[in-house]
Design a protein around this motif. Structure first.
Motif, PDB file in Angstrom:
ATOM      1  N   ARG A 195     -23.558  -5.371  -9.060  1.00  0.00           N
ATOM      2  CA  ARG A 195     -22.385  -4.386  -8.153  1.00  0.00           C
ATOM      3  C   ARG A 195     -21.294  -4.320  -9.040  1.00  0.00           C
ATOM      4  NH1 ARG A 195     -18.548  -7.439  -5.054  1.00  0.00           N
ATOM      5  NH2 ARG A 195     -17.359  -5.543  -3.524  1.00  0.00           N
ATOM      6  N   GLU A 196     -20.646  -5.048  -9.794  1.00  0.00           N
ATOM      7  CA  GLU A 196     -18.998  -4.644 -10.489  1.00  0.00           C
ATOM      8  C   GLU A 196     -19.845  -3.614 -11.350  1.00  0.00           C
ATOM      9  OE1 GLU A 196     -19.400  -8.916  -8.929  1.00  0.00           O
ATOM     10  OE2 GLU A 196     -20.269  -7.970  -9.732  1.00  0.00           O
ATOM     11  N   ALA A 197     -21.241  -3.868 -11.466  1.00  0.00           N
ATOM     12  CA  ALA A 197     -21.425  -2.784 -13.288  1.00  0.00           C
ATOM     13  C   ALA A 197     -21.539  -1.493 -12.880  1.00  0.00           C
ATOM     14  CB  ALA A 197     -22.862  -3.581 -14.032  1.00  0.00           C
ATOM     15  N   VAL A 198     -21.750  -0.789 -11.240  1.00  0.00           N
ATOM     16  CA  VAL A 198     -21.182   0.565 -10.644  1.00  0.00           C
ATOM     17  C   VAL A 198     -19.960   0.736 -10.731  1.00  0.00           C
ATOM     18  CG1 VAL A 198     -21.891   1.720  -8.960  1.00  0.00           C
ATOM     19  CG2 VAL A 198     -23.640   0.288 -10.243  1.00  0.00           C
ATOM     20  N   ILE A 199     -19.488  -0.438  -9.844  1.00  0.00           N
ATOM     21  CA  ILE A 199     -17.361  -0.237  -9.820  1.00  0.00           C
ATOM     22  C   ILE A 199     -17.479  -0.052 -11.150  1.00  0.00           C
ATOM     23  CG2 ILE A 199     -15.589  -1.152  -8.643  1.00  0.00           C
ATOM     24  CD1 ILE A 199     -17.283  -3.414  -7.229  1.00  0.00           C
ATOM     25  N   TYR A 200     -17.404  -0.160 -12.337  1.00  0.00           N
ATOM     26  CA  TYR A 200     -16.185  -0.746 -13.273  1.00  0.00           C
ATOM     27  C   TYR A 200     -17.124   0.655 -14.213  1.00  0.00           C
ATOM     28  CZ  TYR A 200     -13.707  -4.902 -12.505  1.00  0.00           C
ATOM     29  OH  TYR A 200     -12.967  -5.439 -11.827  1.00  0.00           O
ATOM     30  N   LEU A 210     -15.858   5.787 -16.099  1.00  0.00           N
ATOM     31  CA  LEU A 210     -16.193   7.076 -16.122  1.00  0.00           C
ATOM     32  C   LEU A 210     -14.435   8.745 -15.161  1.00  0.00           C
ATOM     33  CD1 LEU A 210     -19.496   7.361 -14.980  1.00  0.00           C
ATOM     34  CD2 LEU A 210     -18.760   8.652 -16.835  1.00  0.00           C
ATOM     35  N   ARG A 211     -14.012   7.250 -14.765  1.00  0.00           N
ATOM     36  CA  ARG A 211     -12.610   7.952 -13.502  1.00  0.00           C
ATOM     37  C   ARG A 211     -11.648   8.207 -14.787  1.00  0.00           C
ATOM     38  NH1 ARG A 211     -14.457   6.400  -8.186  1.00  0.00           N
ATOM     39  NH2 ARG A 211     -13.482   4.406  -8.989  1.00  0.00           N
ATOM     40  N   ARG A 212     -11.783   7.851 -15.901  1.00  0.00           N
ATOM     41  CA  ARG A 212     -10.871   7.654 -16.551  1.00  0.00           C
ATOM     42  C   ARG A 212      -9.435   6.567 -16.297  1.00  0.00           C
ATOM     43  NH1 ARG A 212     -13.133  10.200 -20.730  1.00  0.00           N
ATOM     44  NH2 ARG A 212     -13.568  11.897 -20.893  1.00  0.00           N
ATOM     45  N   GLU A 213      -9.660   5.369 -15.798  1.00  0.00           N
ATOM     46  CA  GLU A 213      -9.066   4.400 -15.216  1.00  0.00           C
ATOM     47  C   GLU A 213      -8.656   3.890 -16.346  1.00  0.00           C
ATOM     48  OE1 GLU A 213      -9.759   3.662 -10.407  1.00  0.00           O
ATOM     49  OE2 GLU A 213      -9.148   2.453 -11.586  1.00  0.00           O
ATOM     50  N   GLU A 214      -7.819   3.111 -16.468  1.00  0.00           N
ATOM     51  CA  GLU A 214      -7.048   2.609 -17.892  1.00  0.00           C
ATOM     52  C   GLU A 214      -7.205   0.625 -16.771  1.00  0.00           C
ATOM     53  OE1 GLU A 214      -2.857   4.851 -18.012  1.00  0.00           O
ATOM     54  OE2 GLU A 214      -4.020   4.203 -20.505  1.00  0.00           O
ATOM     55  N   LEU A 250      -1.154  -5.945 -21.400  1.00  0.00           N
ATOM     56  CA  LEU A 250      -1.604  -6.360 -19.793  1.00  0.00           C
ATOM     57  C   LEU A 250      -0.867  -5.546 -18.723  1.00  0.00           C
ATOM     58  CD1 LEU A 250      -1.994  -9.830 -21.273  1.00  0.00           C
ATOM     59  CD2 LEU A 250      -3.851  -8.454 -21.520  1.00  0.00           C
ATOM     60  N   GLY A 251      -0.661  -5.315 -18.603  1.00  0.00           N
ATOM     61  CA  GLY A 251       0.113  -4.708 -17.840  1.00  0.00           C
ATOM     62  C   GLY A 251      -0.566  -3.781 -16.334  1.00  0.00           C
ATOM     63  N   LYS A 252      -1.649  -2.722 -16.908  1.00  0.00           N
ATOM     64  CA  LYS A 252      -1.787  -2.005 -16.127  1.00  0.00           C
ATOM     65  C   LYS A 252      -3.358  -2.311 -15.843  1.00  0.00           C
ATOM     66  CE  LYS A 252      -1.603   2.657 -17.283  1.00  0.00           C
ATOM     67  NZ  LYS A 252      -0.077   2.856 -18.220  1.00  0.00           N
ATOM     68  N   GLN A 253      -3.804  -3.920 -16.558  1.00  0.00           N
ATOM     69  CA  GLN A 253      -4.976  -4.529 -16.104  1.00  0.00           C
ATOM     70  C   GLN A 253      -4.255  -5.333 -14.920  1.00  0.00           C
ATOM     71  OE1 GLN A 253      -7.242  -7.778 -19.041  1.00  0.00           O
ATOM     72  NE2 GLN A 253      -7.311  -5.822 -20.253  1.00  0.00           N
ATOM     73  N   LEU A 254      -2.855  -5.691 -15.496  1.00  0.00           N
ATOM     74  CA  LEU A 254      -3.051  -7.218 -13.920  1.00  0.00           C
ATOM     75  C   LEU A 254      -2.510  -6.435 -12.411  1.00  0.00           C
ATOM     76  CD1 LEU A 254      -1.671  -9.321 -13.141  1.00  0.00           C
ATOM     77  CD2 LEU A 254       0.742  -8.520 -14.100  1.00  0.00           C
ATOM     78  N   MET A 255      -2.085  -5.149 -12.573  1.00  0.00           N
ATOM     79  CA  MET A 255      -1.888  -4.487 -11.964  1.00  0.00           C
ATOM     80  C   MET A 255      -3.395  -4.600 -10.646  1.00  0.00           C
ATOM     81  SD  MET A 255       1.489  -4.623 -11.141  1.00  0.00           S
ATOM     82  CE  MET A 255       2.318  -5.361 -13.275  1.00  0.00           C
ATOM     83  N   LYS A 256      -4.135  -3.365 -11.814  1.00  0.00           N
ATOM     84  CA  LYS A 256      -5.243  -2.945 -11.045  1.00  0.00           C
ATOM     85  C   LYS A 256      -6.346  -4.170 -10.586  1.00  0.00           C
ATOM     86  CE  LYS A 256     -10.199  -1.131 -12.773  1.00  0.00           C
ATOM     87  NZ  LYS A 256      -9.954  -1.087 -11.045  1.00  0.00           N
TER      88      LYS A 256
END
Ligand code: GYE
Length: 618
Positions: A274-279, A284-288, A576-582
């Protein structure tokens, strides 16, 4: 992402199993993901594909194409090539064999994003690894069996999966680490059953022909544990405890076997489908903010944990932040280094951009300040608490208070030495042990000598995760090179100024004792830069008379490498800011977070410094 006619035909040929009722015409989809599975004989892998299919169904524009390698590395290499040639946009692959698959996966990674599931490859030629931390799985099983047998100990028969595969090696390692504390527990034998129930049943039946009593049978998956149970039952062998791994929720899965008393315990081992598809879609959406590695949470399943509702707890309803700003309380370590300042800046900026209200407290290098801040966050009922633990120990009381208040805790950058992993929802940051290994590997390769090498080590904050782990990793590699000796190891607390002072003291001391220093290993660049000043003052040429390797890869380290006073820096990303907010937003949206997220990092020797400096963000 539109596909050529030829590619479409190849895809149609390969599309052995598409997604349900949806159009088979690849042209109809904006995105096509290829999944190369190792085999479909293991129940766990069948569940992995099912989870991918189910999650993918939620994305109307997504088509998923599966290939089954039937445990053949050659066939999987062909599968990956066919998927690539068919023009997929992203590859999800669970390698049959890490070594054999590395070249073709490198090829794929050069063209499209690659998500590795459960098994890794050699090196870092992939976008994201998702899987259980198999060493922790083995450790948890060992801790459970040690607890079960107690001081009196006992005999354990171990059943492992396909020999040589990374999950087997890691689970064995974690298991032995955990039971090594109980001298009276002995592993009387290890049987290989390739993850298969029937093979385990046959092997255990044969084993019982020539062996007497055993107290526990630990199998590295539930299917093999069940096979062993059937063998014992057939031969009338009683009083044996069976422990497995996987804990699949289906009627023939491990949870059911625990309920029926076949297994005394198993460990949930999420497939990551499930996580593989979500991430994959995030990539692909180039999320940071997407890490390099994600380790999924594994939990003990016994009738007690089932009764306590700890296993598969009811899905969490999304935080009621709908419409209002999420409030994040962050307790920072302090301002000890350029790294720390960049980390703080990254978190402040990302919170602003994400529209998250950040309540920021600077702990000024003192644990009690961070604990006080966390208590204030609890009193203020923030939505999420995040902090970077100054040191590893002493956090249990305040973490229990946050749990009791129902406020999720995220650990950023540094870990705590607490066994109860339910006290935080995820840990994000670097692999400090690997950083220590990388520093030592670079050093040994760079010096390429069998002569005696005297090393001075400047440690970071005593009791902090990066100082403890970097030292472990560094010494682990040096253990294979006995001519390398750490002659002095002193803490500079990660401060540039303290690095300078203690280095001066060490040089004076070495001068007095007539000892030579060949290498400085500093746990961060700031201390190294301080030490460089002390060396220059003492007439020693840093970078030449003394080889210097440090960690962080801050800009000043690149400048020192260009000046020739520093030789190498191992990257440790503070961004780590973007990872934390995500993670905060994902959690508040009801998504489960992986227990651990590891950032992507590199090693920068002086030769590349001039080219790389302009690209550095901190
Ligand atoms: O290496 C150092 C900082 O925790 C990874 O702390 C961080 C370390 C980093 O002071 O510069």
């Amino acid at each position: 992402m539109r596909l050529g006619r030829l590619a479409a035909a190849a895809l149609a040929a390969l599309a052995l199993a598409g997604c349900g009722r949806r159009s088979a015409d690849p042209q109809a989809y904006a995105v096509v993901i290829g999944v190369s599975q190792a085999n479909l004989t293991e129940p766990w892998r069948i569940t992995m594909n099912e989870e991918i299919r189910t999650e993918a169904a939620g994305y109307p524009d997504l088509r998923v194409v599966f290939a089954d390698a039937a445990d053949s590395a050659d066939r999987q290499i062909r599968d990956v090539r066919k998927l690539l040639d068919s023009g997929i946009d992203l590859l999800i692959v669970s390698p049959v064999d890490a070594v054999a698959l590395t070249p073709v996966i490198d090829e794929a990674y050069a063209r499209i994003p690659v998500v590795l599931l459960d098994r890794s490859v050699e090196g870092y030629g992939y976008t994201l690894y998702i899987g259980p931390d198999n060493r922790i799985v083995g450790k948890q099983a060992g801790q459970y069996i040690a607890g079960l047998l107690g001081k009196r100990g006992g005999k354990v028969l171990e059943i492992r999966g396909r020999s040589g595969s990374p999950p087997v090696i890691e689970r064995e390692r974690g298991f032995r680490e955990a039971i090594s504390h109980v001298p009276r527990i002995t592993i009387v034998d290890t049987i290989t059953a390739d993850w298969l129930r029937d093979k385990a049943e046959d092997e255990v039946t044969a084993w019982f022909q020539s062996h007497q009593g055993v107290d526990v049978i630990f199998a590295q998956n539930d299917a093999m544990a069940y096979g062993a149970w059937r063998a014992a039952k057939k031969l009338g062998r009683t009083g044996i405890v069976f422990v497995g791994v996987d804990g699949l929720p289906d009627p023939r899965g491990g949870i059911e076997m625990v309920k029926r008393g076949i297994l005394s315990a198993t460990f949930t081992c999420p497939t990551g489908g499930r996580e593989a598809v979500i991430y994959a879609m995030d990539i692909l959406r180039r999320e940071e903010g997407i890490p390099k590695k994600m380790f999924l949470r594994t939990s003990l399943v016994t009738n007690q944990t089932l009764a306590a509702g700890e296993v598969a707890p009811a899905p969490r309803d999304p935080g009621d932040a709908s419409g209002r700003r999420i409030v994040l309380g962050f307790a920072q370590v302090g301002k000890e280094s350029e790294w720390r300042l960049a980390n703080t800046e990254s978190i402040r900026t990302a919170a602003r951009e994400a529209g998250i209200e950040l309540v920021f407290v600077d702990g000024e290098q003192r644990q009690e300040n961070q604990i006080r801040a966390i208590r204030e966050f609890i009193a203020r009922k923030v939505d999420v608490i995040a902090f970077s633990p100054n040191v590893e120990s002493g956090w249990r009381p305040v973490l229990l208070e946050a749990k009791a208040a129902g406020i999720p805790v995220i650990l950023t950058d540094r870990a705590v030495d607490e066994k109860d992993e339910t006290l935080w929802v995820t840990l994000m940051g670097s692999d400090f042990v690997e950083e220590g290994r990388r520093a030592a590997r670079w050093l040994v390769e760079h010096l390429d000598t069998t002569d005696p090498v005297n090393i001075v080590e400047l440690q970071g904050t005593v009791g902090s995760a990066p100082a403890i782990d970097r030292k472990v990793g560094f010494e682990e590699v040096l253990a294979e090179h006995p001519n390398y000796r750490i002659i002095r190891s002193v803490s500079g607390d990660f401060f540039r100024s303290i690095g300078e002072v203690v280095m001066r003291e060490i040089l004076v001391d070495l001068h007095a004792s007539g000892e030579r220093v060949d290498v400085l290993f500093a746990h961060n660049d700031d201390m190294a830069i301080g030490a460089i000043a002390a060396m220059e003052e003492m007439g020693i040429a840093p970078g030449r008379d003394v080889v210097i390797v440090s960690v962080d890869a801050i800009r000043d380290a690149f400048k020192a490498m260009i000046d020739g006073t520093l030789n190498c820096t191992v990257e440790c990303s503070p961004l780590l800011g973007k990872q934390l907010m995500k993670a905060v937003k994902d959690y508040m949206a009801g998504k489960d977070l992986p227990i651990r997220m590891v950032t992507a990092e590199e090693v920068f020797p002086a030769e590349v410094a001039r080219k790389v400096l302009p690209t550095r963000k901190y």
